[in-house]
Design a protein around this motif. Structure first.
Motif, mmCIF file in Angstrom:
data_model
loop_
_atom_site.group_PDB
_atom_site.id
_atom_site.type_symbol
_atom_site.label_atom_id
_atom_site.label_comp_id
_atom_site.label_asym_id
_atom_site.label_seq_id
_atom_site.Cartn_x
_atom_site.Cartn_y
_atom_site.Cartn_z
ATOM 1 N N PRO A 254 -3.363 -39.154 33.445
ATOM 2 C CA PRO A 254 -2.865 -38.910 34.797
ATOM 3 C C PRO A 254 -1.620 -38.016 34.806
ATOM 4 C CG PRO A 254 -1.989 -40.961 33.975
ATOM 5 C CD PRO A 254 -2.663 -40.288 32.808
ATOM 6 N N THR A 255 -1.551 -37.056 33.866
ATOM 7 C CA THR A 255 -0.329 -36.258 33.726
ATOM 8 C C THR A 255 0.136 -35.668 35.050
ATOM 9 O OG1 THR A 255 -1.121 -35.699 31.543
ATOM 10 C CG2 THR A 255 0.674 -34.368 32.392
ATOM 11 N N LEU A 256 -0.789 -35.005 35.761
ATOM 12 C CA LEU A 256 -0.382 -34.326 36.991
ATOM 13 C C LEU A 256 0.150 -35.312 38.021
ATOM 14 C CD1 LEU A 256 -2.848 -31.496 38.029
ATOM 15 C CD2 LEU A 256 -0.375 -31.408 37.759
ATOM 16 N N ARG A 261 5.248 -37.117 40.962
ATOM 17 C CA ARG A 261 6.193 -38.120 41.457
ATOM 18 C C ARG A 261 7.626 -37.788 41.064
ATOM 19 N NH1 ARG A 261 3.138 -42.585 43.096
ATOM 20 N NH2 ARG A 261 0.977 -42.244 42.506
ATOM 21 N N GLU A 262 7.797 -36.776 40.221
ATOM 22 C CA GLU A 262 9.147 -36.441 39.771
ATOM 23 C C GLU A 262 9.848 -35.564 40.811
ATOM 24 O OE1 GLU A 262 7.959 -36.242 35.017
ATOM 25 O OE2 GLU A 262 8.258 -34.392 36.145
ATOM 26 N N GLY A 263 11.214 -35.594 40.801
ATOM 27 C CA GLY A 263 11.955 -34.634 41.601
ATOM 28 C C GLY A 263 12.789 -35.237 42.689
ATOM 29 N N ASP A 264 13.442 -34.356 43.426
ATOM 30 C CA ASP A 264 14.436 -34.762 44.410
ATOM 31 C C ASP A 264 13.799 -34.904 45.790
ATOM 32 O OD1 ASP A 264 17.740 -34.438 44.782
ATOM 33 O OD2 ASP A 264 16.503 -34.079 46.569
ATOM 34 N N LEU A 273 8.356 -28.878 35.951
ATOM 35 C CA LEU A 273 9.668 -28.536 35.412
ATOM 36 C C LEU A 273 10.046 -29.566 34.353
ATOM 37 C CD1 LEU A 273 12.050 -26.609 35.656
ATOM 38 C CD2 LEU A 273 13.007 -28.074 37.416
ATOM 39 N N GLY A 274 10.495 -29.080 33.188
ATOM 40 C CA GLY A 274 10.813 -29.988 32.089
ATOM 41 C C GLY A 274 9.607 -30.255 31.197
ATOM 42 N N HIS A 275 8.428 -29.771 31.617
ATOM 43 C CA HIS A 275 7.207 -29.977 30.805
ATOM 44 C C HIS A 275 6.587 -28.635 30.455
ATOM 45 C CE1 HIS A 275 7.452 -34.166 32.032
ATOM 46 N NE2 HIS A 275 7.485 -33.780 33.279
ATOM 47 N N GLU A 276 7.443 -27.602 30.336
ATOM 48 C CA GLU A 276 6.925 -26.246 30.156
ATOM 49 C C GLU A 276 5.998 -26.134 28.951
ATOM 50 O OE1 GLU A 276 9.939 -27.099 30.818
ATOM 51 O OE2 GLU A 276 10.649 -25.961 32.544
ATOM 52 N N SER A 280 2.264 -24.814 29.031
ATOM 53 C CA SER A 280 1.844 -23.622 28.290
ATOM 54 C C SER A 280 0.675 -23.939 27.375
ATOM 55 C CB SER A 280 2.989 -23.096 27.421
ATOM 56 O OG SER A 280 3.878 -22.377 28.213
ATOM 57 N N ARG A 281 0.767 -25.066 26.732
ATOM 58 C CA ARG A 281 -0.302 -25.446 25.812
ATOM 59 C C ARG A 281 -1.620 -25.570 26.574
ATOM 60 N NH1 ARG A 281 1.016 -30.421 24.142
ATOM 61 N NH2 ARG A 281 3.198 -29.893 23.797
ATOM 62 N N ALA A 282 -1.557 -26.192 27.743
ATOM 63 C CA ALA A 282 -2.780 -26.370 28.529
ATOM 64 C C ALA A 282 -3.307 -25.031 29.018
ATOM 65 C CB ALA A 282 -2.513 -27.290 29.703
ATOM 66 N N ALA A 283 -2.399 -24.029 29.158
ATOM 67 C CA ALA A 283 -2.824 -22.720 29.671
ATOM 68 C C ALA A 283 -3.556 -21.911 28.624
ATOM 69 C CB ALA A 283 -1.611 -21.936 30.156
ATOM 70 N N LEU A 284 -3.306 -22.217 27.351
ATOM 71 C CA LEU A 284 -3.907 -21.405 26.301
ATOM 72 C C LEU A 284 -5.387 -21.702 26.195
ATOM 73 C CD1 LEU A 284 -1.167 -21.511 23.582
ATOM 74 C CD2 LEU A 284 -1.946 -19.556 24.926
ATOM 75 N N PRO A 285 -6.174 -20.665 25.872
ATOM 76 C CA PRO A 285 -7.599 -20.923 25.695
ATOM 77 C C PRO A 285 -7.802 -21.915 24.557
ATOM 78 C CG PRO A 285 -7.053 -18.591 25.394
ATOM 79 C CD PRO A 285 -5.766 -19.317 25.571
ATOM 80 N N LEU A 286 -8.871 -22.680 24.651
ATOM 81 C CA LEU A 286 -9.154 -23.632 23.584
ATOM 82 C C LEU A 286 -9.475 -22.871 22.319
ATOM 83 C CD1 LEU A 286 -11.416 -26.113 25.509
ATOM 84 C CD2 LEU A 286 -8.994 -26.321 24.942
#
Ligand code: AMP
Ligand code: MG
Length: 702
Positions: A254-256, A261-264, A273-276, A280-286
């Motif tokens: 349930p990462t997303l 739920r984070e933030g102001d 933010l804070g999980h860049e 990025s890892r998820a953005a890379l092709p498998l």
């Protein structure tokens, strides 16, 4: 409620005119990830985008699917602003207040500078908003940020303080200023919120427990990955939304939901933010896993390996090493499909006419020959007839026209007689004649092309016909080619004493390119271990697989095998085949090395027989075996047992001729030939007329 079925990423725009008809930068771009597919849309106005979003939300709800929609502008303002404008700290009340003030036409014409000026009027001093075209500048809305004073609000939100590249939301003009985007975006989101009520929530102000969730995004969080994933010539905005949508859609549940739920609760927050790094890892092709170190190991005690055993070993030990990517359909020829491709819609999408003629309902025909009144109008391809054809009537229909209501059968022009607004034709027209059924070619949802298919022109036609504009493909396999030998000189150069021209490299490079791989030319390497080591290092860095020729036996100058052996990475495959000396196989820094013989004829044969199927497998296109056929021999030959033999051959008058010499240095024979004759491992006594197996060059993809 966790996980999202659809992810939409929106790159918003504050343009004051419609964006150009041709997709351009700094316009509205939307990427939609669903079921592993990503579709990109270009929208010319905010009004169009609002309609698009409302439709997409409606469709998701209707389908019972959950949807996240992310936007690249701030959802909140620095602390204190909402209260000053609305009397409360609630950012969503501020959305409503902005919606009341902002006027934004269907052509993008808007009053944002006037609204900013009025909002500045609520604060002492000058500001907080600034930046506008010179003509609009007034003392209340200064041209430069440094002209502001004493307005009393923080410059940035907490979230932005953590992000180096973030621009303050007060800045309304020139590139990179998100201020105008927020002023023109938040009213749209407010209206969507009203429209979708309890089905929609806004992170992080509300709990993300609804089918539709809105969130703020910032593509620069993964700027490096976005840059690395750009396709040649792709508009940056498009790359950003595409890569970010891919990343978000690939995060495990349930990462997303956790991130949302984070933030102001007043200022808002940038999703992720804070999980860049995770983003990025998820953005890379498998990327498939690397090959194992012992992938070329031979069973102990094996002396000469029969060709079929060697092929079976390669086939079992290798696997695809290329990553998945995506290309436009028009650029996909020769690429390897990365995933099974479903039809996005049926082909044909609706029943239609296969001929030019007259359409009617078969059931309403009289007994015997027909003579029907013709209804005015016609149905043509792309111009459907929108009325109903009454029973016992006919309508003019053209090839490709959707069959209108009341038509299930078409009679061919040539079989008709016309006159007086009537059409006559003979009895006996079968119901459904001369029509094509919806989905008779492909049904929506049906897999039309399989993963691993190397895409040919008809495959592109099919993919297009069922609705694809972009295709998931594998990155091209990068094949490095290098030649070894002190005697070698560049073709066209000046050979030294005892020198010869490098004939293998042009041949191997063009074979790799022909098979759809990316050929990487690493040049010639002298018989010197250090140079060879350096070149292999470069090859492993720049390519997925390495083809060397020469120096692969066990002699003094056979540095390819010596180096691989020293690195503990050599497997010397003594394959029972002619022509062909031992084939050196190994892994150099994870990249498989095919150490081919130096003799051009042997290098060619070994490449066709061993390297071609192996490269195809590594590229993701599966193992390939040449399709041969039997021909009567036009030659005589006695063959000893022990080694399979390949002879340079061609077909003439239905018989297989072979090249006069079997000399392994005779390159001319390869050109004389149009294929190979394959003689079996055992002994053979071939006389003219005996059947032999012929493998045309075409069966090796040449
Ligand atoms: P080697 O395997 O290095 O012992 O080479 C076997 C034979 O092939 C020798 O006669 C080499 O000169 C020749 N040879 C090696 N590499 C090439 C090349 N790239 N082009 C043409 N002939 C070559
Ligand atoms: Mg040599």
């Amino acid at each position: 409620m966790t996980g999202f079925d659809r992810i939409v990423v929106v790159d918003w725009s504050a343009r004051s005119k419609p964006s150009p008809a041709r997709p351009a930068r700094d316009a509205i771009w939307i990427a939609e990830a669903r079921g592993g597919e990503i579709a990109c849309h270009y929208l010319r106005t905010r009004a169009e985008a609002e309609t698009w979003l409302a439709d997409a939300f409606g469709q998701a709800l209707a389908a019972g699917e959950r949807m996240l929609a992310g936007f690249d502008f701030p959802f909140g303002y620095p602390r204190g602003f909402a209260r000053a404008v609305t009397g409360q700290d609630d950012p969503l009340a501020l959305w409503a207040a902005l919606d009341e003030r902002i006027e934004d036409g269907p052509d993008n014409a808007n009053n944002r500078f006037a609204v900013a000026r009025a909002l500045n009027g609520l604060f002492p001093g000058v500001g907080p908003f600034w930046g506008c075209p010179r003509a609009e500048t007034t003392p209340d809305l200064p041209e430069r940020g440094t002209d502001r004073r004493d307005h009393g609000l923080p410059e940035k939100r907490g979230a932005e303080a953590a992000v180096a590249r973030a621009q303050p939301c007060w800045k309304l003009f020139t590139t990179g200023s998100v201020g105008s985007q927020a002023l023109l975006g938040l009213p749209v989101l407010h209206r969507l919120r009203q429209r979708f009520g309890a089905d929609l929530s806004v992170a992080p102000f509300e709990a993300p427990e609804t089918p539709i969730v809105l969130a703020e995004l910032f593509p620069s969080l993964i700027a490096k990955t976005v840059a690395a994933e750009a396709e040649p010539g792709e508009i940056n905005d498009r790359t950003q939304v595409r890569v970010l949508a891919r990343a978000l859609s690939r995060l495990p549940d349930p990462t997303l939901d956790d991130w949302l739920r984070e933030g102001d609760p007043e200022e808002g927050w940038i999703l992720g933010l804070g999980h860049e790094e995770a983003l990025s890892r998820a953005a890379l092709p498998l990327r498939p896993p690397p090959l194992s170190n012992d992938c070329f190991a031979l069973p102990a005690g094996v002396d000469w390996t029969p060709v079929d055993d060697a092929l079976a070993l390669l086939r079992a030990r290798l696997h695809p090493v290329t990553a998945e990517t995506e290309v436009a359909l028009g650029a996909a020829e020769g690429r390897v499909l990365a995933r099974d491709l479903p039809a996005l819609r049926s082909n044909p999408p609706h029943p239609n006419s296969a001929v030019d003629g007259y359409g009617f309902a078969a059931e309403s025909l009289p007994e015997g020959d027909a003579d029907l009144p013709v209804v005015p109008g016609r149905a043509a391809a792309g111009a459907p007839f929108d009325g109903i054809v009454p029973p016992g009537h006919a309508l003019r229909v053209l090839t490709g026209a959707a069959l209108p209501d009341g038509v299930d059968t078409v009679v061919l022009d040539e079989d008709c007689t016309l006159g007086d607004g009537r059409v006559a034709f003979r009895a006996g027209t079968r119901r459904g004649a001369n029509t094509r059924k919806a989905g008779e070619d492909a049904e929506a949802g049906q897999v039309v092309l399989r993963a691993g298919q190397c895409l040919r022109p008809p495959d592109l036609a099919l993919a297009a016909a069922v609705g694809h504009g972009r295709l998931p493909v594998r990155a091209r396999l990068r094949v490095a080619v290098l030649s070894t030998g002190d005697e070698l000189c560049e073709p066209g150069g000046r050979p030294g004493p005892g020198g010869i021209f490098d004939a293998n490299r042009p041949m191997l490079l063009s074979l790799a390119a022909r098979w759809g791989h990316e050929a990487v030319d690493l040049g010639r390497v002298p018989d010197d271990r250090d140079s060879l080591r350096a070149t292999l290092d470069r090859a492993a860095a720049e390519a997925d697989v390495i083809l060397t020729s020469g120096g692969a036996s066990a002699g003094d100058e056979d540095h390819v095998s010596a180096l691989l052996r020293a690195a503990g990475a050599l497997q010397e495959w003594r394959i029972a085949l002619k022509p062909g000396r031992p084939l050196a196989l190994g892994l150099w820094q994870g990249a498989p090395v095919f150490g081919l013989p130096g003799n051009p004829v042997a290098a060619f044969v070994c490449t066709l027989i061993f390297a071609r199927p192996a490269l195809s497998l590594l590229a993701g296109a599966g193992w390939t075996a040449p399709e041969g056929f039997e021909l009567p021999a036009a030659f005589s030959k006695r063959k000893k047992p022990g080694r399979r033999e390949y002879l340079r051959a061609r077909m003439r008058d239905g018989r297989a001729e072979v090249f006069a010499s079997e000399g392994s240095g005779r390159v001319s024979g390869l050109c004389w030939a149009e294929g190979l004759v394959e003689l079996p491992d055992g002994p053979a006594e071939i006389k003219p007329g005996d059947p032999v197996r012929f493998l045309p060059y075409g069966s090796f993809g040449l």
